[in-house]
Design a protein around this motif. Sequence first.
Motif, PDB file in Angstrom:
ATOM      1  N   ARG A 158       0.834  -1.208   0.000  1.00 13.33           N
ATOM      2  CA  ARG A 158       0.000   0.000   0.000  1.00 13.33           C
ATOM      3  C   ARG A 158       0.867   1.256   0.000  1.00 13.33           C
ATOM      4  O   ARG A 158       0.621   2.201  -0.761  1.00 13.33           O
ATOM      5  N   ALA A 159       1.869   1.271   0.880  1.00 13.22           N
ATOM      6  CA  ALA A 159       2.726   2.456   0.982  1.00 13.22           C
ATOM      7  C   ALA A 159       3.490   2.704  -0.316  1.00 13.22           C
ATOM      8  O   ALA A 159       3.608   3.846  -0.770  1.00 13.22           O
ATOM      9  N   MET A 160       4.007   1.650  -0.929  1.00  9.66           N
ATOM     10  CA  MET A 160       4.773   1.809  -2.165  1.00  9.66           C
ATOM     11  C   MET A 160       3.879   2.244  -3.327  1.00  9.66           C
ATOM     12  O   MET A 160       4.249   3.103  -4.129  1.00  9.66           O
ATOM     13  N   LEU A 161       2.697   1.663  -3.416  1.00  6.41           N
ATOM     14  CA  LEU A 161       1.764   2.048  -4.475  1.00  6.41           C
ATOM     15  C   LEU A 161       1.320   3.502  -4.317  1.00  6.41           C
ATOM     16  O   LEU A 161       1.167   4.230  -5.301  1.00  6.41           O
ATOM     17  N   ALA A 162       1.120   3.927  -3.072  1.00  6.75           N
ATOM     18  CA  ALA A 162       0.708   5.310  -2.813  1.00  6.75           C
ATOM     19  C   ALA A 162       1.786   6.306  -3.215  1.00  6.75           C
ATOM     20  O   ALA A 162       1.496   7.477  -3.463  1.00  6.75           O
ATOM     21  N   GLN A 163       3.043   5.836  -3.288  1.00  8.15           N
ATOM     22  CA  GLN A 163       4.139   6.694  -3.734  1.00  8.15           C
ATOM     23  C   GLN A 163       4.327   6.647  -5.243  1.00  8.15           C
ATOM     24  O   GLN A 163       5.238   7.281  -5.778  1.00  8.15           O
ATOM     25  N   GLY A 164       3.484   5.863  -5.938  1.00 10.67           N
ATOM     26  CA  GLY A 164       3.547   5.830  -7.394  1.00 10.67           C
ATOM     27  C   GLY A 164       4.280   4.656  -7.989  1.00 10.67           C
ATOM     28  O   GLY A 164       4.425   4.560  -9.208  1.00 10.67           O
ATOM     29  N   GLU A 165       4.753   3.709  -7.145  1.00  7.17           N
ATOM     30  CA  GLU A 165       5.444   2.526  -7.668  1.00  7.17           C
ATOM     31  C   GLU A 165       4.478   1.678  -8.488  1.00  7.17           C
ATOM     32  O   GLU A 165       3.294   1.581  -8.184  1.00  7.17           O
TER      33      GLU A 165
END
Length: 281
Positions: free
Chosen positions: A229-236
């Motif tokens: 979730r955290a990585m996707l929220a950063q655009g990964e």
Amino acid sequence: MAKDWLELRQHADTGIETIRAHFEGHAYDPHWHDSYLVGMTLTGTQQFQCRRERHRSTPGDAFLLEPGEIHDGDAPVMGGFTYLTFYLDERWLGQTLRGLYESVPDSYSLHFSHTIAREPQLVRAIAGTFTALHNDEMRIVQQSNMDALLSQLTYHCQWRKRLPAQRQSAAIAHRAREYLHAHMGDNLGLDDLARETGTDRFTLTRCFKREFHLTPHAWLIQLRLAHARAMLAQGEQPASVAAALGFADQSHLGRWFVRVYRLTPAHYRRLCTNLPDDARK
């Protein structure tokens, strides 16, 4: 499933996710969050298992969950349920609420007194904070509502002295959890955890389940999803997230993500970043 819907926004200043959703029938599988979860039921009956109890939340009820608390969700009656919720960072909330008390030793941790709270003032504070953040109102409105919520939460919190890690079972479980954190993307086996904690596989699993109510494998999946979730929220990109966190492939990540969050990784990424699927950082 066709009648289910979910709105998610990520607040620009604080990173707080606000969610409003409606589910009918099965909502989501058992999972945990690494943040405090604060929300309220708007319509229908929301049923979930948490703290080894089956809870029912009806319109006007607030629900309060701590980081790591395993919970599921379903609608036990026709028509489903609608709720709103948001996630508050564990360290930020603990430090902020600590400042509202005269003196709280560092050896004490923050806990919610009850999972379900039927307190009108708290419910109004939750609704006001959600509206201000979700609709991106003026900063002074957002901060005023947040301060009102924090003040209300103090009536529903308690500080507990952290248990000393002398008990052998708890010590084994926490060492295993730390190792999983440090190696979450690796292809770990129970033998690796047993060797790291100085015990055997069966004792390790028994101690871990007693402390965290999940097997090491199930807990590792939840840990990977929280970081996804955290990585996707950063655009990964979902494919790179899956590879970094030890999922077999993007489809493997997607299946777990939908089971727990009822969103595909790509959809969650778009909601948080407004980036198209083929955009890369």
